[in-house]
Design a protein around this motif. Structure first.
Motif, PDB file in Angstrom:
ATOM      1  N   MET B 390       0.837  -1.207   0.000  1.00  0.00           N
ATOM      2  CA  MET B 390       0.000   0.000   0.000  1.00  0.00           C
ATOM      3  C   MET B 390       0.867   1.250   0.000  1.00  0.00           C
ATOM      4  N   MET B 393       2.469   1.674  -3.375  1.00  0.00           N
ATOM      5  CA  MET B 393       1.472   2.032  -4.370  1.00  0.00           C
ATOM      6  C   MET B 393       1.055   3.495  -4.228  1.00  0.00           C
ATOM      7  N   LEU B 394       0.814   3.921  -2.994  1.00  0.00           N
ATOM      8  CA  LEU B 394       0.386   5.302  -2.783  1.00  0.00           C
ATOM      9  C   LEU B 394       1.491   6.268  -3.191  1.00  0.00           C
ATOM     10  N   ILE B 397       1.326   6.537  -6.945  1.00  0.00           N
ATOM     11  CA  ILE B 397       0.243   7.350  -7.494  1.00  0.00           C
ATOM     12  C   ILE B 397       0.267   8.773  -6.942  1.00  0.00           C
ATOM     13  N   GLY B 398       1.358   9.122  -6.265  1.00  0.00           N
ATOM     14  CA  GLY B 398       1.570  10.529  -5.921  1.00  0.00           C
ATOM     15  C   GLY B 398       0.690  11.073  -4.821  1.00  0.00           C
ATOM     16  N   LEU B 399       0.512  10.300  -3.765  1.00  0.00           N
ATOM     17  CA  LEU B 399      -0.264  10.829  -2.644  1.00  0.00           C
ATOM     18  C   LEU B 399       0.579  11.840  -1.875  1.00  0.00           C
ATOM     19  N   PRO B 400       0.009  13.002  -1.539  1.00  0.00           N
ATOM     20  CA  PRO B 400       0.779  13.993  -0.778  1.00  0.00           C
ATOM     21  C   PRO B 400       1.328  13.408   0.517  1.00  0.00           C
ATOM     22  N   PHE B 405       4.575  12.599  -4.680  1.00  0.00           N
ATOM     23  CA  PHE B 405       3.818  13.831  -4.863  1.00  0.00           C
ATOM     24  C   PHE B 405       4.713  15.024  -5.165  1.00  0.00           C
ATOM     25  N   LEU B 430      -2.410  11.482 -12.987  1.00  0.00           N
ATOM     26  CA  LEU B 430      -2.882  11.449 -11.599  1.00  0.00           C
ATOM     27  C   LEU B 430      -4.104  10.555 -11.449  1.00  0.00           C
ATOM     28  N   ALA B 434      -4.245   6.204 -10.416  1.00  0.00           N
ATOM     29  CA  ALA B 434      -5.140   5.654  -9.397  1.00  0.00           C
ATOM     30  C   ALA B 434      -5.993   4.548  -9.984  1.00  0.00           C
ATOM     31  N   VAL B 435      -6.387   4.707 -11.238  1.00  0.00           N
ATOM     32  CA  VAL B 435      -7.262   3.708 -11.858  1.00  0.00           C
ATOM     33  C   VAL B 435      -6.565   2.345 -11.923  1.00  0.00           C
ATOM     34  N   LEU B 438      -5.024   1.002  -8.136  1.00  0.00           N
ATOM     35  CA  LEU B 438      -6.004   0.541  -7.144  1.00  0.00           C
ATOM     36  C   LEU B 438      -6.719  -0.714  -7.636  1.00  0.00           C
ATOM     37  N   TRP B 439      -6.931  -0.780  -8.931  1.00  0.00           N
ATOM     38  CA  TRP B 439      -7.595  -1.946  -9.512  1.00  0.00           C
ATOM     39  C   TRP B 439      -6.724  -3.183  -9.304  1.00  0.00           C
ATOM     40  N   TYR B 441      -4.372  -3.491  -7.035  1.00  0.00           N
ATOM     41  CA  TYR B 441      -4.268  -3.749  -5.593  1.00  0.00           C
ATOM     42  C   TYR B 441      -5.498  -4.504  -5.099  1.00  0.00           C
ATOM     43  N   GLN B 442      -6.640  -4.067  -5.583  1.00  0.00           N
ATOM     44  CA  GLN B 442      -7.871  -4.722  -5.170  1.00  0.00           C
ATOM     45  C   GLN B 442      -7.856  -6.204  -5.542  1.00  0.00           C
TER      46      GLN B 442
END
Lengths: 661, 519
Positions: B390, B393-394, B397-400, B405, B430, B434-435, B438-439, B441-442
């Motif tokens: 996680m 992955m985050l 995908i550039g999570l602040p 980020f 961005l 995420a698309v 997260l897909w 990861y799910q």
């Protein structure tokens, strides 16, 4: 002290996450589940309580100033990003607007944390739940207390993450995980607009700090140099972010599905706090939005449509949480309508009262679901009032509050919004708001009646096990009920106060005026046909019409009325029940084409790009194969050939080089 | 002879020496595979410790080369052994030394047999990579650049999975093709420099002063530019030269993938900033539109193809294509924010994608498959694994507050200043990131555990946790407190951008200004 407000929940999350969610404490100290759950719950609640108390303390400091809130408190922790002219600090701002937001977030958040101790009691992943919940409060506080746009963005994305994790909390259920992912992706579409808005603000103002930006906006000389379209572009890009986070049409689709999360989460994140971030953003940027009539009109149109549209869906839903979810979408539309009419303070006022009664409704729903052993279909409920009286009474209070029953909190905040729409000359939107108010009162009454009144419709087994929730859950309900009743006192309009000799009027407006744009006198300049009291009369009439309609149609029969006069009406009801097929339309228009194009790209990559370049490399390979019989598969020949080549070239250079010199 | 004067040489030759020791050790004493691994790990760890003073003693207020070493080598040819780091290469050297101990640790069970050869090649690879980033002489640079190819080729070809030979040859031919062209171009520039200045030099700052006539792609500058560009674009890889990458990654063993994605790809982006843009101002000016278009296509196309992948490793590989596209976008915009963000993102991508490849390798070791459909519900069976995945992955995908980020924000901010449209197109990454992430990861982590065989999987062991923790710490540190890193690179990049602008100013007299997409 300001930084501590934000850091306390983070500390709680780190402590619980590190020691308990990972099972580390069980390994190290052998703590049993019962004990560790108790520690986790206490730590999580205490962390939020610390934030709440500190916020209150600072709030009182602001109040004691003269005039209240005139000297905002700021603090800077460290420089976050410094690159050329970009200078973004980790800094916090506590002015009247963030004070109101922080109080709502921490106190409502605290009550919901306490409630969760009871609600999540049986869950295996208790520690993980509270870790996420604390992380959420942390990011939400960063969002409302940050002193620049990137800080708001940190919070913005952070609460999105917390929401994603909590919607999909029970991750073994694929639908819940899907709902969480949908929420994250749809929010990211909004964030896409938000971040472009941030870039544009930086390009125009050369800074991202609130004071820098808004002080320049307050300078008439500077503003006159800006083109109107530039201001509108900034405002609308930010608004795209708000549309995503506050679930406005056309990005509202994630919120109803977000109900897959634990109900306490729905109360905190998807009703009381996170989804109101868009409303906060518009109020925070009120100096900007106020300069763009075009942007405000767009806000007004989107918000009014959303409010009405969502209400039409709520009237036919049978899942108790779905009704509340669409109600939330609708009420968020209401708040943004106020912002669109330039009455930012009333959008915050409604945000506050809505936080009280909507949190109460969700927690009440949670209590019902708890009592019904997980059942959420209101068709299988009924007659619960006698069985779970505290839940029933508090739920009734919230229902009346949201319906706009006179003198309850929702009455005041809704009335102020409608009045400012009318006085702002937006008569059409006022009428639409009034119609939405009728629908709101109607579907809430329907919900209450079908759930709590009449005969019990659940099966015998369930019925025999229905029980009132423990005190740890009902006490928060009662507190929120009290707030739902008296919350309106924050904003009693002046003319009402005058008529009864009540002097503490317009409190929230006066307080917020130090940080939010307020158009003094605008809402009193009635150039139109109706006066104050007539408008109030309309609001009250709308509430009573809706309530009466709900009682008439559902109290006796306890099921959907069979009166469908014509096919058209039936079609409308089916449309409403199926949420106007928005998800299906998006699937057809966006999702399927995206999948299709992705598949095309993927095929294209394999069969065209790769093939054509393979052809090239085959050519090279064959050529070199013939030249030096490298196709024996002995890898070292490749290397030898290459090293040899380099050597030859260096030698050549050497020869030519010496010849040249 | 103080350390400061020779630290770069030490960094280059220490792993090489280590490789020699590992190679000959078994002739003197019987050593187990475990001991070999331990020795290699210690060598890379010591190497990392040696590199730390480089960071802390680097003067962040200077824009010039530091820790310079210059020894005449082939004096007649103007070739010298010339090393140095500035704000551009400093962090890349550190990224390399940081990732190698982790790589050795993650190879623990990923490599079957041939330990001595594998570890020697790995150490050799580290030397070559550091040399590539530190070389200031074109010939020296070229030697290191090519030297990287050899160990990587063997690592894929020997320790890879089923189609390893195909992937290794593909990797080799693609990149060798590019570097062959580059060599010709270097020689051409070398003679042009002699013509213009009357003395021979392979010093890159001397060569940079050489001006080549530019008049379309077939003019001298156009052709030389094209040769360099192809070499670098293949390495990055930019669309449409990327197809060697998924194959190389899928077949490479985990440590190979980590180095490939973590460091090797950055050779391309580094070289673009170091050589391509300063050397060919007119050509860059003329073709910026094309270069930016390719970068943007890479972002969107890479993400969409990643979305369709059924092999987890391939998905991460295509996500690299997308991310490298964003980096190139920032680089080709060539203003301070764009380049600084680009360099920051190179480091960030090295960490997050390195972590992702390690994590994919961990389940591959357990299940011997990387197919997404073979998994599901792992979060329940392997919670610690899910947590690290996680975080990586985050970050990706550039999570602040995570490293990804900062880079993305600066790049897009820089791009936005030049063109609203490019920034908007670039920012779609961005959403798309995420698309597909997260897909994936799910499907791997969430949902019920469908496959019985997965129920018995073991969560991470202490070694695996130990190698993930430094990565996680850096991901957080670089996201929360980027200032130490940003400040070290700023003067250098400011200087490079200023110089390029002056060049462009000169070039403006001959080339009409390209259309900016400002509304």
């Amino acid at each position: 002290m300001l930084a501590l407000i934000v850091l306390a929940p983070l500390a709680g999350a780190i402590f619980n996450g590190l020691f308990f969610a990972t099972g580390l404490s069980a390994k190290l100290t052998g703590t049993g589940r019962h004990t560790s759950d108790r520690i986790v719950g206490t730590v999580a609640c205490a962390a939020v309580l610390v934030s709440a108390l500190l916020s209150t303390r600072l709030f009182l400091d602001l109040l004691s100033q003269n005039p209240a809130g005139s000297e905002p408190i700021t603090t800077e922790l460290f420089t976050w990003m410094l690159s050329g002219t970009l200078n973004v600090s980790f800094e916090f701002l506590f002015d009247s607007l963030s004070a109101v937001m922080a109080l709502v977030v921490t106190w409502v958040g605290f009550l919901i944390h306490v409630y969760s101790i009871g609600y999540m009691h049986h869950d295996r992943c208790y520690a993980r739940y509270f870790t996420y919940l604390n992380i959420f409060v942390f990011f939400m506080l960063v969002l409302v207390l940050g002193n620049n746009f990137p800080m708001m963005f940190i919070g913005w994305e952070g609460v999105g993450l917390a929401s994603y994790l909590l919607i999909g909390f029970w991750y073994e259920d694929s639908f819940r995980v899907y709902a969480g992912r949908k929420a994250f992706v749809v929010n990211r579409i909004g964030d896409f607009g938000f971040i472009l808005g941030i870039f544009l603000i930086f390009t125009v103002f050369g800074s991202l700090n609130y004071q820098d930006v808004f002080s320049q906006l307050g300078d008439p000389a500077f503003v006159s140099g800006l083109s109107q379209s530039l201001i509108t572009a900034m405002a609308l890009l930010l608004f795209v972010g708000a549309v995503g986070k506050s679930a406005q049409f056309p990005l509202h689709v994630w919120l109803p599905d977000a109900m897959a999360g634990p109900t306490a989460v729905s109360a905190l994140i998807h009703a009381a706090t996170m989804v109101t971030a868009g409303v906060y953003m518009l109020s925070r940027c009120s100096p900007l939005f106020d300069l763009s009539p075009v942007a405000l009109n767009v806000v007004l149109i989107v918000a009014t449509f959303t409010a009405f549209f969502a209400a039409t869906i709520a009237i036919t839903q049978n899942d108790i949480k779905k009704v509340l979810a669409y109600s939330t979408v609708s009420q968020l539309g209401y708040m943004l309508m106020a912002a669109g009419a330039g009455a930012y303070v009333f959008s915050i006022f409604h945000l506050v009262t809505h936080a009280f009664f909507k949190a109460l409704l969700f927690l009440g729903a949670g209590s019902v679901i708890h009592a019904m052993a997980g059942e959420q279909d209101i068709r299988k409920m009924g007659g619960l009032r006698g069985m779970i009286p505290v839940t029933a009474i508090t739920f009734l209070v919230a229902t009346l509050a949201i319906s706009g029953f006179p003198l309850l909190s929702g009455f005041f905040s809704k009335d102020e919004i409608l009045a400012s729409l009318y006085s702002g000359g937006h008569t059409f939107f006022w009428a639409a708001g009034l119609l939405t108010a009728v629908l709101t009162a109607f579907y809430m009454t329907r919900l209450y009646v079908l759930t709590f009144e009449g005969a019990a419709r659940m099966d015998y087994r369930t019925k025999s096990r229905v029980h009132e929730s423990p005190a740890v859950m009902t006490v928060p309900l009662v507190i929120l009920a009290v707030l739902s009743v008296f919350g309106g006192l924050l904003g009693v309009p002046g003319f009402m106060g005058e008529s009864v000799g009540f002097h503490y009027t317009d409190l929230i407006k006066k307080f917020l005026s130090s940080s939010v744009v307020v158009h003094y006198g605008a809402e009193h300049a009635y150039s139109h046909y109706f006066g104050h009291w007539t408008l109030v009369g309309f609001s009250v009439l709308a509430a009573f019409t809706g309530i009466a309609g709900g009682i008439l149609l559902y109290y006796r029969r306890q099921r959907e009325p069979a009166l469908i006069p014509c096919q058209a009406a039936d079609a409308v009801r089916r449309g409403s029940f199926n949420k106007w097929y928005v998800d299906e339309i998006y699937d057809a228009v966006f999702v399927s084409p995206f999948n299709y194009i992705s598949e095309l790209c993927s095929d294209f990559d394999l069969s065209f790009i790769d093939r054509s370049l393979d052809g090239l490399s085959d050519f090279v390979r064959n050529l070199s194969g013939r030249l030096s019989a490298l196709q024996t598969g002995l890898l070292r020949y490749y290397v030898a050939a290459m090293v040899g080549g380099v050597v030859v070239i260096i030698v050549l250079i050497f020869i030519y080089g010496s010849m040249g010199s | 002879m103080s350390l400061d004067n020779n630290i770069l040489s030490l960094l280059i030759f220490f792993p090489l020496l280590g490789a020699v020791v590992l190679a000959v050790l078994p002739y003197f004493e019987k050593v187990s595979d475990y001991q070999l691994k331990a020795v290699a790990f210690v060598i890379t760890l010591v190497e990392f410790l040696i590199s730390l003073p480089l960071f802390f003693r680097f003067n962040g207020s200077l824009s010039t080369m530091q820790f310079e070493e210059k020894i005449p080598w082939l004096t007649d040819l103007g070739v010298s052994y010339h090393l140095g780091v500035d704000g551009l290469s400093l962090l890349l050297v550190l990224l390399t030394t940081f990732l190698f101990p982790i790589t050795v640790l993650c190879s623990w069970n990923a490599i079957r047999g041939g330990w001595r050869a594998f570890l020697c090649l790995t150490l050799f690879l580290e030397s070559a990579l550091i040399g590539t980033f530190a070389a200031l002489d074109m010939i020296l640079f070229f030697i290191f650049w090519e030297a990287v190819l050899i160990p990587m080729y063997f690592i894929i070809g020997i320790w890879g999975s089923a189609r390893r030979i195909y992937a290794a040859i593909k990797f080799f031919i693609y990149t060798a093709l590019g570097s062959g062209l580059m060599l010709v171009a270097i020689i051409y520039m070398y003679y042009a420099h002699i013509d213009q200045f009357g003395f021979a030099s392979m010093n890159l700052f001397d060569l940079q002063k050489t001006s080549l006539a530019f008049d379309g792609i077939l003019s001298p500058q156009g052709l030389v530019f094209l040769a360099f560009f192809l070499a670098f674009a293949i390495k990055v890889p930019m669309f449409p030269f990327h197809t060697w990458l998924p194959d190389a990654h899928v077949e490479a063993p985990t440590p190979g993938s980590v180095i490939l994605a973590g460091v090797l790809l950055k050779m391309g982006t580094y070289a673009v900033i170091r050589f391509l843009i300063p050397f060919f101002p007119e050509a860059i000016e003329a073709y910026t539109g094309v270069l930016i278009a390719l970068s943007i296509i890479g972002i969107i196309y890479g993400a969409m193809v990643a979305f369709m992948q059924t092999d987890l490793k391939k998905l991460v590989a295509y996500s690299s294509v997308s991310h490298m596209g964003l980096i190139m976008l920032g680089v080709f915009i060539f203003n301070l924010h764009g380049v600084q963000g680009g360099v920051y993102q190179m480091i960030g991508h090295g960490l997050s994608t390195g972590a992702l490849f390690i994590l994919v390798g961990m389940i591959y070791e357990r299940r011997h498959t990387k197919m997404i459909s073979e998994f599901g519900g792992l979060a329940k069976i392997m919670p610690i694994y899910a947590l690290f995945f996680m975080i990586a992955m985050l970050s990706s995908i550039g999570l602040p507050l995570l490293n990804g980020f900062i880079g993305e924000f600066l790049i897009l901010l820089g791009v936005f200043a030049e063109s609203y449209l490019y920034a908007a197109l670039g920012a779609t990454g961005l959403v798309l990131g995420a698309v597909y992430m997260l897909w994936a990861y799910q499907r791997v982590m969430f949902g019920p555990v469908v496959k019985k065989i997965n129920t018995g999987l073991k969560d991470l062991n202490p070694r695996e946790i130990a190698l993930m923790i430094p990565l996680a710490i850096m991901i957080f540190l670089m996201g929360i407190y980027p200032q130490p890193f940003l400040s070290k690179m700023e003067p250098t990049i400011t200087r490079m951008v200023d110089e390029a602008q002056q060049e462009a100013f000169r070039a403006d007299s001959t080339v009409p200004e390209i259309q900016k997409n400002r509304p």
